[in-house]
Design a protein around this motif. Structure first.
Motif, PDB file in Angstrom:
ATOM      1  N   ARG A  61      49.383 -21.104 109.671  1.00  0.00           N
ATOM      2  CA  ARG A  61      48.012 -21.376 109.260  1.00  0.00           C
ATOM      3  C   ARG A  61      47.026 -20.391 109.896  1.00  0.00           C
ATOM      4  NH1 ARG A  61      47.712 -24.440 104.824  1.00  0.00           N
ATOM      5  NH2 ARG A  61      48.040 -26.670 105.099  1.00  0.00           N
ATOM      6  N   THR A  62      45.926 -20.130 109.173  1.00  0.00           N
ATOM      7  CA  THR A  62      44.774 -19.411 109.718  1.00  0.00           C
ATOM      8  C   THR A  62      43.522 -20.197 109.326  1.00  0.00           C
ATOM      9  OG1 THR A  62      44.331 -18.037 107.771  1.00  0.00           O
ATOM     10  CG2 THR A  62      45.966 -17.213 109.360  1.00  0.00           C
ATOM     11  N   SER A  63      42.392 -19.802 109.865  1.00  0.00           N
ATOM     12  CA  SER A  63      41.147 -20.520 109.570  1.00  0.00           C
ATOM     13  C   SER A  63      40.782 -20.442 108.093  1.00  0.00           C
ATOM     14  CB  SER A  63      40.006 -19.941 110.412  1.00  0.00           C
ATOM     15  OG  SER A  63      39.792 -18.577 110.088  1.00  0.00           O
ATOM     16  N   ALA A  64      41.271 -19.417 107.393  1.00  0.00           N
ATOM     17  CA  ALA A  64      40.942 -19.258 105.974  1.00  0.00           C
ATOM     18  C   ALA A  64      41.608 -20.329 105.109  1.00  0.00           C
ATOM     19  CB  ALA A  64      41.365 -17.870 105.489  1.00  0.00           C
ATOM     20  N   ASP A  65      42.578 -21.062 105.669  1.00  0.00           N
ATOM     21  CA  ASP A  65      43.292 -22.081 104.901  1.00  0.00           C
ATOM     22  C   ASP A  65      42.544 -23.409 104.848  1.00  0.00           C
ATOM     23  OD1 ASP A  65      45.464 -20.390 104.381  1.00  0.00           O
ATOM     24  OD2 ASP A  65      46.359 -20.841 106.328  1.00  0.00           O
ATOM     25  N   PHE A  66      41.353 -23.470 105.442  1.00  0.00           N
ATOM     26  CA  PHE A  66      40.642 -24.746 105.557  1.00  0.00           C
ATOM     27  C   PHE A  66      39.228 -24.662 105.003  1.00  0.00           C
ATOM     28  CE2 PHE A  66      43.855 -24.632 108.836  1.00  0.00           C
ATOM     29  CZ  PHE A  66      44.394 -25.904 108.830  1.00  0.00           C
ATOM     30  N   ASP A  67      38.750 -25.821 104.535  1.00  0.00           N
ATOM     31  CA  ASP A  67      37.338 -26.002 104.195  1.00  0.00           C
ATOM     32  C   ASP A  67      36.704 -26.797 105.334  1.00  0.00           C
ATOM     33  OD1 ASP A  67      37.329 -24.720 101.697  1.00  0.00           O
ATOM     34  OD2 ASP A  67      38.203 -26.496 100.750  1.00  0.00           O
ATOM     35  N   TYR A  68      35.499 -26.403 105.733  1.00  0.00           N
ATOM     36  CA  TYR A  68      34.876 -27.003 106.913  1.00  0.00           C
ATOM     37  C   TYR A  68      33.649 -27.817 106.520  1.00  0.00           C
ATOM     38  CZ  TYR A  68      37.828 -23.529 109.122  1.00  0.00           C
ATOM     39  OH  TYR A  68      38.905 -22.786 109.499  1.00  0.00           O
ATOM     40  N   LYS A  69      33.454 -28.902 107.246  1.00  0.00           N
ATOM     41  CA  LYS A  69      32.278 -29.735 107.019  1.00  0.00           C
ATOM     42  C   LYS A  69      31.771 -30.223 108.364  1.00  0.00           C
ATOM     43  CE  LYS A  69      30.468 -33.690 104.457  1.00  0.00           C
ATOM     44  NZ  LYS A  69      30.776 -34.787 103.515  1.00  0.00           N
ATOM     45  N   ILE A  70      30.499 -29.932 108.647  1.00  0.00           N
ATOM     46  CA  ILE A  70      29.887 -30.308 109.923  1.00  0.00           C
ATOM     47  C   ILE A  70      29.059 -31.564 109.708  1.00  0.00           C
ATOM     48  CG2 ILE A  70      28.341 -29.542 111.762  1.00  0.00           C
ATOM     49  CD1 ILE A  70      29.050 -26.681 111.015  1.00  0.00           C
ATOM     50  N   SER A  71      29.126 -32.492 110.649  1.00  0.00           N
ATOM     51  CA  SER A  71      28.372 -33.737 110.545  1.00  0.00           C
ATOM     52  C   SER A  71      26.879 -33.456 110.605  1.00  0.00           C
ATOM     53  CB  SER A  71      28.764 -34.696 111.678  1.00  0.00           C
ATOM     54  OG  SER A  71      28.444 -34.127 112.935  1.00  0.00           O
ATOM     55  N   ASP A  72      26.094 -34.435 110.161  1.00  0.00           N
ATOM     56  CA  ASP A  72      24.648 -34.258 110.123  1.00  0.00           C
ATOM     57  C   ASP A  72      24.061 -33.978 111.507  1.00  0.00           C
ATOM     58  OD1 ASP A  72      24.648 -34.642 107.418  1.00  0.00           O
ATOM     59  OD2 ASP A  72      24.207 -36.790 107.531  1.00  0.00           O
ATOM     60  N   ASP A  73      24.651 -34.591 112.551  1.00  0.00           N
ATOM     61  CA  ASP A  73      24.118 -34.365 113.896  1.00  0.00           C
ATOM     62  C   ASP A  73      24.648 -33.080 114.524  1.00  0.00           C
ATOM     63  OD1 ASP A  73      26.718 -34.946 114.577  1.00  0.00           O
ATOM     64  OD2 ASP A  73      26.265 -36.824 115.605  1.00  0.00           O
ATOM     65  N   GLY A  74      25.560 -32.382 113.813  1.00  0.00           N
ATOM     66  CA  GLY A  74      26.068 -31.102 114.291  1.00  0.00           C
ATOM     67  C   GLY A  74      27.012 -31.183 115.468  1.00  0.00           C
TER      68      GLY A  74
END
Length: 669
Positions: A566-579
């Protein structure tokens, strides 16, 4: 293109610069006084021209020396100035004795009217600049909403939901199967126990019968006793035989009880996994519902912002072409006419009069350059706004029109700004030619300023791109995502390098037992890899091929191998509202792969586990730790040459697993 005079260093200052300053009362008074002086020195007897000039000069003096800021919309003021101009304009065109003075008064009066026109143009330009600011605000709203909508649209959880549902079905089926196995083992154990109970009762009965027979033999004759003793011995032998058979049955019962206990322990772990998957399924459904609602809201906001942009852009373009440009051109035309009048009048003078006339001409020339610069700033502001609209993503309806408007404004800007520079340069040259030392000393500050304004440093241009106006929140979010990707890449790099300590340093785990379990898991993987290499070299088969039940572990091993790629390109990222927290969801999940969770530790993102995952890791350790010990022992035997054949290898695997992990794959006796 962007104009940035050094004297206008802030956006607010630049906006206010669109409102032209009034011509100074002092300058107007000086020119008027000069004209009257010329008039007095030019004739002994006043003719009609002289009377007209004196009358016009009084009007001009009255409206330029009271220190008040005149409204550009003052109709009475305009009528007075026009009347004064009309009264001396024709005189200035003659060769009469009053023509020079008349020309100066006419030029100054025409310049005063042009100042009023410039003030009106400035007000119109200022109003349009406010509209441009609103347009830019609508564009920010559009790009922000569109970007969020695109992000939400990209959150297709169908595959994830399907995978979770499939995993839940499989986990539920596996749980049911394990429970059924446990029930079956318990039933078998109960059957064996029933046999044992019945055998014990029968053996007791036989021994009781033997005791009675021996007692009877002691009471009878020797001949009769022989038969009774033989019967008693036979009963005892039958009882002993039952006892011997019960040892085997007891072993079978114990094995089934152990099998049932192992199955129950496995069922407990599977129950936790089923609960986790059910929770994940519910959470996915909830997120899907929330995402749909937010997507609908952001799409509506994007549509509304696009409508605002279309309305405001049309209004800005209409105002600029129909009001701002004509008003500015009118002021410029007036200043050019004033320059012509003043230039003609100055040409008729000699000595101090000519020098003073040149000062007045320079003043009007600078006003003209100021107006050219202001008009160029307006074109630049329009070009910047329209370029941003043309480059907006997703593309706006009318993007081609916006680009055409921007190109036209950019071309006008280039022409106007060069005219302004040349104008400032000409004014500087005219003032620099002044021969009076005292006057030249008074002009030193103005000369320095004009030198700067006539250079590219004073009125600089730089290419403006949409990147310069990106939403700060979007920039901050991108930086945060970069931090997530950096952590994920570092974690997988550490895994590929076999550096467990480095991998753990990238995780935030408060439970030491979880860390220990992860280290055991990593070591087990290394041992399995070594075993696989050794058995392939010695027997031509992988370790899991030789291990009874090894096919059950094969998917786990393959998944672990895939995870290491795996590498970071294999993922979709989502940050919470509070960061403070985030998730990394695999674009193409490996079967059984959970959502990766991260938490902000200071300024660094670290991987972490939720409570359920941590509990599963610890429970898995109860099986992995003894398995690791067995595999390490087998690896040592293999390397020490204690295992000579494939059959011996299989036998040792079964024996050691049966001892350490009864009831698990490969552990059946």
């Amino acid at each position: 293109m962007k104009i940035q005079p050094t004297s206008l260093s802030t956006p607010r200052a630049r906006t206010l610069a669109l409102r032209p300053a009034p011509r100074t009362a002092l300058a107007g008074a000086l020119v008027t006084a000069l004209a009257l002086a010329l008039l007095a020195g030019g004739c002994d007897q006043r003719d009609a021209g002289a009377v007209a000039v004196e009358k016009a000069s009084k009007i001009l003096s009255a409206v330029t020396t009271d220190g008040a800021r005149r409204s550009p919309n003052d109709a009475h003021l305009r009528e007075q100035l026009k009347a004064a101009l009309d009264s001396v304009r024709d005189i200035a065109k003659t060769d009469g004795p009053s023509s020079g003075a008349a020309g100066m008064i006419a030029g100054q009066t025409r310049a005063a009217l042009a100042d009023l026109d410039a003030a009106q143009a400035g007000e119109v330009a200022f109003e349009n600049q406010l509209l441009i600011q609103r347009l830019r605000g609508a564009l920010d709203q559009y790009t922000g909403s569109a970007g969020l909508a695109a992000s939400l649209s990209g959150e297709d959880r169908a595959a994830e939901a399907s995978e979770t549902a499939q995993s839940l079905t499989q986990a539920s089926a596996a749980l049911a199967k394990t429970k059924a196995s446990a029930d079956a083992a318990e039933r078998e154990a109960a059957k064996f126990q029933s046999v044992i109970t019945a055998s014990q009762a029968k053996a007791k009965s036989l021994r009781d019968r033997a005791a009675v027979l021996r007692l009877d033999a002691s009471k009878t004759s020797a001949t009769a006793a022989i038969a009774l003793i033989e019967q008693a011995a036979n009963a005892g032998r039958q009882a002993d035989s039952l006892d011997a058979s019960m040892v085997i049955v007891q072993a079978q019962a114990t094995a089934k009880q152990t099998e049932a206990q192992a199955a129950r322990a496995q069922a407990d772990a599977q129950t936790i996994e089923v609960a986790r998957l059910e929770s994940e399924k519910a959470a996915l459904a909830d997120r899907e519902s929330t995402t749909k609602t937010r997507l609908s809201e952001t799409q509506a906001a994007t549509t509304a912002a696009a409508a605002d942009i279309a309305r405001l852009a049309t209004q800005v373009e209409s105002n600029h072409t129909g009001k701002v440009r004509p008003a500015k051109e009118k002021a410029l035309a007036g200043l050019r006419e004033a320059m012509d009048l003043f230039r003609t009048a100055t040409g008729k003078q000699t000595g101090p009069g000519a020098q003073s006339g040149k000062l007045g001409l320079a003043q009007i020339s600078q006003s003209l350059a100021d107006q050219l610069s202001g008009l160029a700033r307006g074109e630049e502001s329009l070009a910047t706004a329209m370029n941003l609209l043309a480059a907006a993503q997703p593309p706006l309806d009318g993007a081609a029109r916006y680009k055409a408007t921007a190109d036209e404004a950019t071309a006008k800007f280039g022409t106007l700004i060069e005219e302004a520079r040349e104008g400032y340069k000409k004014v500087r040259e005219d003032l620099d030619a002044v021969s009076d030392p005292k006057l030249k000393a008074r002009l030193s500050t103005a000369l320095s300023k004009l030198e700067l304004l006539s250079s590219k440093q004073g009125i600089s241009t730089e290419q403006v791109t949409p990147e310069a106006f990106r939403d700060p929140a979007a920039v901050a979010a991108e930086k945060a995502t970069a931090g997530l990707r950096k952590t994920v890449d570092a974690y997988f790099d550490a895994g590929r390098a076999g550096d467990s300590e480095a991998a753990l340093a990238l995780m935030k785990l408060d439970d030491e037992s979880v860390k220990a379990a992860m280290l055991d898991s990593e070591q087990l993987g290394k041992t399995l890899q070594s075993l696989d290499e050794e058995t392939k070299a010695k027997f031509g088969k992988g370790f899991l091929e030789l291990m009874p039940g090894g096919q059950m572990l094969a998917p786990m091993v393959e998944a672990a191998k895939a995870m290491k790629e795996r590498t970071s390109a294999d993922f979709d990222y989502k940050i919470s509202d509070d960061g403070k927290t985030a998730t990394a969801t695999a674009k193409k999940p490996i079967p059984g792969e959970p959502v990766t969770r991260l938490i902000l530790d200071g300024e660094t993102w670290k991987l972490t586990f939720d409570q359920q995952t941590a509990q599963m890791v610890k429970m898995g350790a109860t099986m992995l730790t003894p398995m690791k010990t067995v595999f390490e022992s087998i690896l040592k035997d293999l390397r020490d040459g204690k295992i000579e054949s494939e059959q011996q290898m299989v036998s040792i695997i079964k024996t050691k697993l049966a001892t350490a992990m009864p009831g698990m794959p490969g552990g059946d006796k």
